[in-house]
Design a protein around this motif. Structure first.
Motif, short mmCIF file in Angstrom:
data_model
loop_
_atom_site.label_atom_id
_atom_site.label_comp_id
_atom_site.label_asym_id
_atom_site.label_seq_id
_atom_site.Cartn_x
_atom_site.Cartn_y
_atom_site.Cartn_z
N HIS A 88 34.79 43.73 62.04
CA HIS A 88 35.33 42.95 61.04
C HIS A 88 36.86 42.52 60.55
CE1 HIS A 88 35.61 41.39 56.66
NE2 HIS A 88 34.23 41.35 56.74
N PRO A 89 37.41 41.31 60.52
CA PRO A 89 38.64 41.13 60.30
C PRO A 89 39.17 41.96 59.17
CG PRO A 89 37.35 39.25 59.64
CD PRO A 89 36.29 40.22 60.11
N ARG A 90 38.78 42.38 58.41
CA ARG A 90 39.24 43.31 57.24
C ARG A 90 39.05 44.86 57.45
NH1 ARG A 90 37.47 38.80 54.10
NH2 ARG A 90 35.55 39.97 53.53
N ALA A 91 38.90 45.12 58.75
CA ALA A 91 38.95 46.42 58.96
C ALA A 91 40.12 46.76 59.72
CB ALA A 91 37.72 46.89 60.30
N LEU A 92 40.68 47.83 59.85
CA LEU A 92 42.16 48.22 60.26
C LEU A 92 41.73 49.32 61.55
CD1 LEU A 92 44.34 48.58 57.04
CD2 LEU A 92 44.20 46.91 58.79
N ILE A 93 42.40 48.82 62.72
CA ILE A 93 42.10 49.66 63.87
C ILE A 93 43.52 49.81 64.54
CG2 ILE A 93 40.94 49.86 66.21
CD1 ILE A 93 38.89 49.31 64.09
N ALA A 94 43.84 51.37 64.17
CA ALA A 94 45.32 51.64 64.74
C ALA A 94 45.44 51.75 66.25
CB ALA A 94 45.75 53.01 63.96
N PRO A 95 46.63 51.59 66.72
CA PRO A 95 46.88 51.78 67.99
C PRO A 95 46.22 52.99 68.97
CG PRO A 95 48.60 51.35 67.02
CD PRO A 95 47.97 51.58 65.91
N GLU A 96 46.06 52.51 70.26
CA GLU A 96 45.47 53.68 71.02
C GLU A 96 44.02 54.20 70.66
OE1 GLU A 96 48.24 56.69 71.61
OE2 GLU A 96 49.64 55.39 72.77
N TYR A 110 38.93 51.92 57.87
CA TYR A 110 40.22 52.24 58.56
C TYR A 110 39.91 53.32 59.40
CZ TYR A 110 44.72 54.05 59.47
OH TYR A 110 45.85 54.46 60.19
N VAL A 111 40.55 52.84 60.87
CA VAL A 111 40.09 53.71 62.09
C VAL A 111 41.65 54.01 62.34
CG1 VAL A 111 39.21 53.92 64.35
CG2 VAL A 111 37.88 52.83 62.47
N SER A 112 41.90 55.23 62.28
CA SER A 112 43.47 55.61 62.53
C SER A 112 43.63 55.77 64.04
CB SER A 112 43.74 57.28 62.31
OG SER A 112 45.09 57.52 62.41
N SER A 113 44.75 56.14 64.70
CA SER A 113 45.15 55.91 66.10
C SER A 113 44.33 57.19 66.81
CB SER A 113 46.74 56.26 66.27
OG SER A 113 47.07 57.42 65.52
N SER A 114 44.67 56.67 68.22
CA SER A 114 44.05 57.62 69.38
C SER A 114 42.69 58.13 68.93
CB SER A 114 44.77 58.72 69.52
OG SER A 114 46.26 58.37 69.68
N VAL A 115 41.69 57.23 68.41
CA VAL A 115 40.14 57.52 68.17
C VAL A 115 39.40 56.88 69.41
CG1 VAL A 115 38.37 57.34 66.67
CG2 VAL A 115 40.61 57.69 65.63
N ARG A 116 38.38 57.84 69.73
CA ARG A 116 37.52 57.16 70.71
C ARG A 116 36.12 57.08 70.22
NH1 ARG A 116 38.58 60.91 74.38
NH2 ARG A 116 36.67 61.80 74.46
N PHE A 117 35.34 55.99 70.43
CA PHE A 117 34.04 55.70 69.86
C PHE A 117 33.40 55.65 71.29
CE2 PHE A 117 35.89 54.33 66.13
CZ PHE A 117 35.19 53.89 65.20
N GLY A 118 32.20 56.18 71.30
CA GLY A 118 31.15 56.18 72.36
C GLY A 118 30.34 54.85 72.21
N ARG A 119 29.28 54.60 73.13
CA ARG A 119 28.46 53.39 72.89
C ARG A 119 27.58 53.25 71.64
NH1 ARG A 119 27.70 51.02 78.03
NH2 ARG A 119 25.54 50.36 77.43
N HIS A 120 27.53 52.10 71.26
CA HIS A 120 26.66 51.71 70.02
C HIS A 120 26.91 52.61 68.71
CE1 HIS A 120 24.32 49.17 72.77
NE2 HIS A 120 24.29 50.22 73.63
N SER A 121 28.13 52.95 68.52
CA SER A 121 28.38 53.84 67.21
C SER A 121 28.71 52.62 66.16
CB SER A 121 29.62 54.81 67.57
OG SER A 121 29.01 55.90 68.09
N GLN A 122 28.65 53.12 64.96
CA GLN A 122 28.78 52.17 63.81
C GLN A 122 29.56 53.20 62.70
OE1 GLN A 122 24.91 51.49 62.12
NE2 GLN A 122 24.19 50.23 63.98
N VAL A 123 30.62 52.06 62.15
CA VAL A 123 31.55 52.79 61.16
C VAL A 123 31.23 51.78 59.80
CG1 VAL A 123 33.93 53.02 60.22
CG2 VAL A 123 33.28 53.98 62.47
N HIS A 124 30.58 52.08 58.79
CA HIS A 124 30.09 51.02 57.86
C HIS A 124 31.44 50.89 56.69
CE1 HIS A 124 25.65 51.70 58.55
NE2 HIS A 124 26.35 51.55 59.64
N TYR A 125 31.20 50.02 56.07
CA TYR A 125 32.21 49.53 55.12
C TYR A 125 32.90 50.70 54.41
CZ TYR A 125 28.35 48.84 52.04
OH TYR A 125 26.98 49.06 51.28
#
Length: 212
Positions: A88-96, A110-125
């Protein structure tokens, strides 16, 4: 060049929220894939059976249950589908930070820096995910969930609405953290924990997350 249209697997609550995310991001959606609603229209879009996904089409799974996401991903990949990531354009994804194929990040996250998501994961509003956290495949963080830094959410783990996972902890594979729980120690594989501080729910093992 116009991006290929996206198909959303699941026409329920999360699927329609995925559509909202796509509309906000300007991503064209062709329709839904849902066995129960096939042959109908949802939000003015056609609904096909998942097996009818056009070969080579992009898809995103809008279903909360990690086990169902696993089954559908295997079916859609075998049909020649390509998993797409949607933010979503109003989600914030930090660098790396890296998002794996098929991930969904909804508005207000809000997803902070140096986070790693695997396949098909979801972060809701309205969720937060702290620095250096690792989300395995098919992880779900429900609305308002707060995951601190350096946490490991293993494959299929779910963090419920307004739950908190404290710094450096591990939530094991297919474990479920109940709504508003506060996790102060590691959660074992397949365990349901509730309360503050979170404790295992007697006699309960996960059998898939409740749908939204």
């Amino acid at each position: 060049m116009t991006a290929p249209q996206l198909w959303i697997a699941g026409a329920g609550g999360v699927g329609r929220e995925a559509l909202d995310t796509a509309l906000a991001a300007g991503v064209p959606v062709a329709g839904f894939l849902d066995d129960r609603a096939r042959g109908t229209a949802v939000r003015g879009l056609p609904v096909l059976a998942p097996a009818d996904l056009p070969p080579g089409a992009r898809y995103l799974i809008g279903i909360a249950d990690p086990a169902v996401r696993q089954r559908l991903a295997a079916l859609l990949d075998a049909a020649g589908g390509e998993p797409a990531t949607l933010v979503h354009p109003r989600a914030l994804i930090a660098p790396e930070t890296e998002l794996g194929p098929g991930c969904l990040v909804m508005g207000g996250a809000y997803v902070s820096s140096s986070v790693r998501f695997g396949r098909h994961s979801q972060v809701h509003y309205n969720t937060t995910v702290g620095h250096d956290t690792v989300l395995g495949d098919r992880v779900t963080v429900y609305p308002g969930g707060n995951v601190s830094g350096s946490v490991h959410l293993a494959d299929g783990a779910t963090v419920g609405s307004n739950a908190v996972v404290l710094q450096g902890l591990t939530v094991g594979p297919d474990a479920f953290v109940g709504a508003a729980a506060v996790v102060t120690r590691d959660v074992a594989e397949g365990t349901v924990v509730v309360g503050s501080p979170a404790r295992p729910l007697a006699g309960r093992r996960t059998a898939g997350a409740p749908s939204r």
